[in-house]
Scaffold this motif. Structure first.
Motif, mmCIF file in Angstrom:
data_model
loop_
_atom_site.group_PDB
_atom_site.id
_atom_site.type_symbol
_atom_site.label_atom_id
_atom_site.label_comp_id
_atom_site.label_asym_id
_atom_site.label_seq_id
_atom_site.Cartn_x
_atom_site.Cartn_y
_atom_site.Cartn_z
ATOM 1 N N GLY A 1 0.809 -1.219 0.000
ATOM 2 C CA GLY A 1 0.000 0.000 0.000
ATOM 3 C C GLY A 1 0.839 1.263 0.000
ATOM 4 N N ALA A 2 2.129 1.172 -0.304
ATOM 5 C CA ALA A 2 3.034 2.324 -0.247
ATOM 6 C C ALA A 2 3.613 2.606 -1.631
ATOM 7 N N TRP A 3 3.879 3.879 -1.902
ATOM 8 C CA TRP A 3 4.471 4.275 -3.164
ATOM 9 C C TRP A 3 5.955 3.901 -3.210
ATOM 10 N N PRO A 4 6.574 3.897 -4.397
ATOM 11 C CA PRO A 4 7.966 3.441 -4.537
ATOM 12 C C PRO A 4 8.973 4.155 -3.650
ATOM 13 N N GLU A 5 8.791 5.448 -3.379
ATOM 14 C CA GLU A 5 9.752 6.144 -2.525
ATOM 15 C C GLU A 5 9.723 5.609 -1.098
ATOM 16 N N VAL A 6 8.645 4.905 -0.739
ATOM 17 C CA VAL A 6 8.533 4.313 0.601
ATOM 18 C C VAL A 6 8.961 2.847 0.583
ATOM 19 N N THR A 7 8.559 2.101 -0.446
ATOM 20 C CA THR A 7 8.960 0.688 -0.515
ATOM 21 C C THR A 7 10.432 0.539 -0.891
ATOM 22 N N GLY A 8 10.982 1.529 -1.603
ATOM 23 C CA GLY A 8 12.358 1.423 -2.082
ATOM 24 C C GLY A 8 12.485 0.660 -3.384
ATOM 25 N N VAL A 9 11.366 0.161 -3.940
ATOM 26 C CA VAL A 9 11.405 -0.551 -5.225
ATOM 27 C C VAL A 9 11.049 0.452 -6.313
ATOM 28 N N THR A 10 12.060 0.957 -7.000
ATOM 29 C CA THR A 10 11.875 2.022 -7.971
ATOM 30 C C THR A 10 12.082 1.573 -9.413
ATOM 31 N N ASN A 11 12.467 0.298 -9.600
ATOM 32 C CA ASN A 11 12.773 -0.183 -10.947
ATOM 33 C C ASN A 11 12.579 -1.684 -10.992
ATOM 34 N N ASN A 12 12.823 -2.281 -12.139
ATOM 35 C CA ASN A 12 12.574 -3.715 -12.307
ATOM 36 C C ASN A 12 13.774 -4.602 -12.041
ATOM 37 N N SER A 13 14.955 -4.022 -11.833
ATOM 38 C CA SER A 13 16.144 -4.871 -11.742
ATOM 39 C C SER A 13 16.856 -4.793 -10.398
ATOM 40 N N THR A 14 17.096 -3.588 -9.901
ATOM 41 C CA THR A 14 17.921 -3.422 -8.707
ATOM 42 C C THR A 14 17.071 -2.983 -7.535
ATOM 43 N N PHE A 15 16.985 -3.800 -6.522
ATOM 44 C CA PHE A 15 16.262 -3.423 -5.312
ATOM 45 C C PHE A 15 16.650 -4.389 -4.199
ATOM 46 N N GLU A 16 16.404 -3.981 -2.985
ATOM 47 C CA GLU A 16 16.635 -4.822 -1.812
ATOM 48 C C GLU A 16 15.292 -5.315 -1.277
ATOM 49 N N PRO A 17 15.290 -6.284 -0.363
ATOM 50 C CA PRO A 17 14.014 -6.693 0.236
ATOM 51 C C PRO A 17 13.245 -5.490 0.769
ATOM 52 N N VAL A 18 11.954 -5.497 0.542
ATOM 53 C CA VAL A 18 11.118 -4.369 0.921
ATOM 54 C C VAL A 18 11.154 -4.189 2.436
ATOM 55 N N PRO A 19 11.503 -2.991 2.928
ATOM 56 C CA PRO A 19 11.710 -2.815 4.371
ATOM 57 C C PRO A 19 10.444 -2.473 5.158
ATOM 58 N N VAL A 20 9.293 -2.390 4.483
ATOM 59 C CA VAL A 20 8.070 -1.979 5.173
ATOM 60 C C VAL A 20 7.129 -3.164 5.321
ATOM 61 N N GLN A 21 6.157 -3.021 6.206
ATOM 62 C CA GLN A 21 5.200 -4.097 6.445
ATOM 63 C C GLN A 21 4.433 -4.433 5.169
ATOM 64 N N SER A 22 4.162 -5.722 4.994
ATOM 65 C CA SER A 22 3.421 -6.181 3.820
ATOM 66 C C SER A 22 2.278 -7.087 4.256
ATOM 67 N N LEU A 23 1.382 -7.336 3.337
ATOM 68 C CA LEU A 23 0.301 -8.301 3.593
ATOM 69 C C LEU A 23 0.864 -9.656 3.993
ATOM 70 N N PHE A 24 1.955 -10.066 3.337
ATOM 71 C CA PHE A 24 2.518 -11.386 3.594
ATOM 72 C C PHE A 24 3.092 -11.477 5.013
ATOM 73 N N GLY A 25 3.832 -10.455 5.414
ATOM 74 C CA GLY A 25 4.413 -10.471 6.753
ATOM 75 C C GLY A 25 3.356 -10.391 7.843
ATOM 76 N N LEU A 26 2.335 -9.573 7.647
ATOM 77 C CA LEU A 26 1.272 -9.444 8.635
ATOM 78 C C LEU A 26 0.461 -10.739 8.728
ATOM 79 N N ALA A 27 0.254 -11.392 7.582
ATOM 80 C CA ALA A 27 -0.448 -12.674 7.604
ATOM 81 C C ALA A 27 0.358 -13.726 8.365
#
Length: 516
Positions: A103-129
């Motif tokens: 539910g967060a925009w790319p500047e918050v998730t840190g995923v800004t492109n299709n190739s280079t990114f690190e594990p998403v540092p914010v809460q996700s549906l998967f982690g909360l589940a």
């Protein structure tokens, strides 16, 4: 003094080219290597579940105008809720998928492109589940385990398509669908995700308004219908696209700001969903809506709203669930700095450097003409010829001022090389015009390059002041910054062009020398 005139302008041009290369690389790297500063941990309360299972199907690359006439999508829309949503900027697949889950925009998730990114540092549906003993399963893109790690189980598709032919993509989609159905049937996870990607490949290859694209999309819709039939009416089905596709010269692409890529369709059907049409949403609204369906807390960094108009909420729970949403949104807004204020402060910080660089460039442009005042008219005419030739070649080569014009990520360097070539060839044409007007003198051609390069760099400097060329806690203004990026690449082409012009001018004798 003669040495200064001989070496000064070439040194100026080399510095200009080196500065452009450095800034272009820094600008690109600031986006691809961006790391979010906004993550925060807070476990909000969860309300009662109004659905027990959710299957999310990502219809990769599906345009909003392409859903008309798709039987499965249309049938689910008639039974449930549907509409269009504004997707991420850039309009790329992995940033969109990260937003689906957080539910967060790319500047918050840190995923800004299709190739280079690190594990998403914010809460996700998967982690909360996972925290509540619920399992998550995905089948498709490698993005999911890279971004969310051990919070999910992944089924791996066995085969790939052997070509981009329509028949091959349809065949692959059918085989892929068979595998996806087997994995879905074997999983009892509460959140299940399936990526259907054949439509995206067809969009890239044939364009988003082509018959070939629609033929493959029909096969994707057929698989979507098979998934709906298998999961049945007791499971909530969410079908959505991550972006659309342009149609340009028989090819597609996305990533830019065109309406056909920036808006994508979605549909929800099943338990907890009411009938509603033409819902206008944003991609950040998906995660809080699914959280509410499953009785999960809304992810702490979620910047979206629950799509209440799509949900069939029991009356006794309505006010409590809306109160939980308000608490999360208030906490998230208090955590995030005000975007407008922050961007204005950054703009003010860029002003001194912009003034200094701008003054140097203005001095360079004036100096290039002032030293050859008798040829000023010829320099301006040749500059106009450069502009006309450059833009003619720019579009003839298929370059455009949008990331969507790149078509595929693997074509990036070829795309940039075309921009360099367009600028270099255009400068060669402008030099021929200049030589016809004033005679073949390398010094005059160097001054022409200085004039054109300085003006182009002024445009880049203005963009730097107005919008910033680097991603600093906020997503860059994609349209003007990408345009400035191509201006910087073109300046490199101009410098290469003057190099070849000077060399050829020395190697090829003039008509006067030939006569002697």
């Amino acid at each position: 003094m003669h040495v200064l005139r001989t070496l000064g302008w070439p040194a100026y041009l080399l510095c200009l080219a080196a500065g452009c290369l450095y800034m272009a690389d820094s600008s690109w790297t600031s986006v691809t290597q961006y790391r979010s500063d906004y993550a925060f941990e807070r476990n909000f309360e969860a309300g009662p579940a109004i659905a027990s299972d959710v299957v999310m199907v990502v219809l990769d690359g599906l345009r909003t105008d392409a859903v008309a006439g798709l039987p499965a999508f249309g049938q689910l829309a008639q039974a449930g809720a549907s509409g269009s949503m504004r997707v991420t900027v850039p309009s790329l697949s992995n940033p969109a998928r990260a937003t689906f889950a957080t539910g967060a925009w790319p500047e918050v998730t840190g995923v800004t492109n299709n190739s280079t990114f690190e594990p998403v540092p914010v809460q996700s549906l998967f982690g909360l589940a996972e925290q509540r003993g619920l399992r998550s399963f995905v089948f498709g893109s490698r993005f999911w385990p890279r971004a969310f790690g051990e919070s999910i189980e992944r089924g791996r598709p066995a085969g790939l398509y052997s070509s981009y032919a329509v028949s091959e993509l349809v065949r692959w989609q059918s085989q892929y669908c068979d595998e996806a159905l087997r994995h879905l049937a074997g999983s009892d996870a509460s959140i299940r995700v399936v990526d259907l990607q054949a439509g995206d490949e067809a969009g890239h290859t044939y364009g988003g308004a082509s018959d070939a694209y629609r033929e493959v999309i029909a096969a994707v819709d057929g698989c979507f219908g098979r998934i709906a039939d298998q999961v049945g009416s007791h499971v909530t089905l969410v079908g959505l696209s991550d972006h659309g596709h342009i149609h340009r010269r028989g090819r597609g692409g996305h990533g830019g700001l065109e309406p056909e890529v920036l808006y994508a369709p979605f549909v929800l059907a099943g338990p907890g969903v009411r009938h509603a049409t033409q819902i206008e949403a944003e991609i950040v609204d998906i995660a809080p809506t699914i959280s509410t369906l499953l009785g999960l807390p809304i992810p702490a960094n979620s910047q979206g709203k629950v799509l209440w108009e799509a949900l069939d909420v029991p009356v006794e729970h309505d006010s409590d669930l809306k109160q939980l949403e308000q608490e999360q949104r208030a906490a998230e807004q208090a955590h995030m700095p005000d975007r407008a204020t922050s961007l204005l402060a950054q703009r003010s910080e860029r002003l001194p450097a912009a003034i200094l660089i701008g003054c140097c460039l203005v001095a360079g442009a004036i100096g290039s003409v002032y030293g050859h005042r008798q040829h000023a008219r010829a320099l301006f005419i040749s500059s106009a010829c450069f502009v006309a030739a450059y833009f003619a070649l720019f579009y003839a080569f298929g370059v455009g001022y949008s990331i969507s014009s790149i078509v595929r990520q693997e074509y990036l360097y070829a795309f940039l090389a075309k921009d360099v070539a367009a600028a270099a060839v255009a400068f060669g044409i402008a030099s021929v015009v200049l030589f016809r007007l004033v005679g073949r003198r390398s010094e005059t051609a160097i001054r022409l390059a200085t004039l054109i390069g300085s003006v182009a760099a002024m445009l880049v400097t203005w963009t730097h002041f107005e919008h910033g060329l680097l991603m600093d806690r906020w997503m860059v203004a994609l349209g003007p910054v990408f345009q400035a990026y191509l201006h910087m690449v073109a300046i490199v082409g101009i410098v290469l062009g003057i190099f070849f012009v000077v060399v050829l001018n020395r190697l090829i004798p003039s008509s006067r020398e030939s006569a002697q």
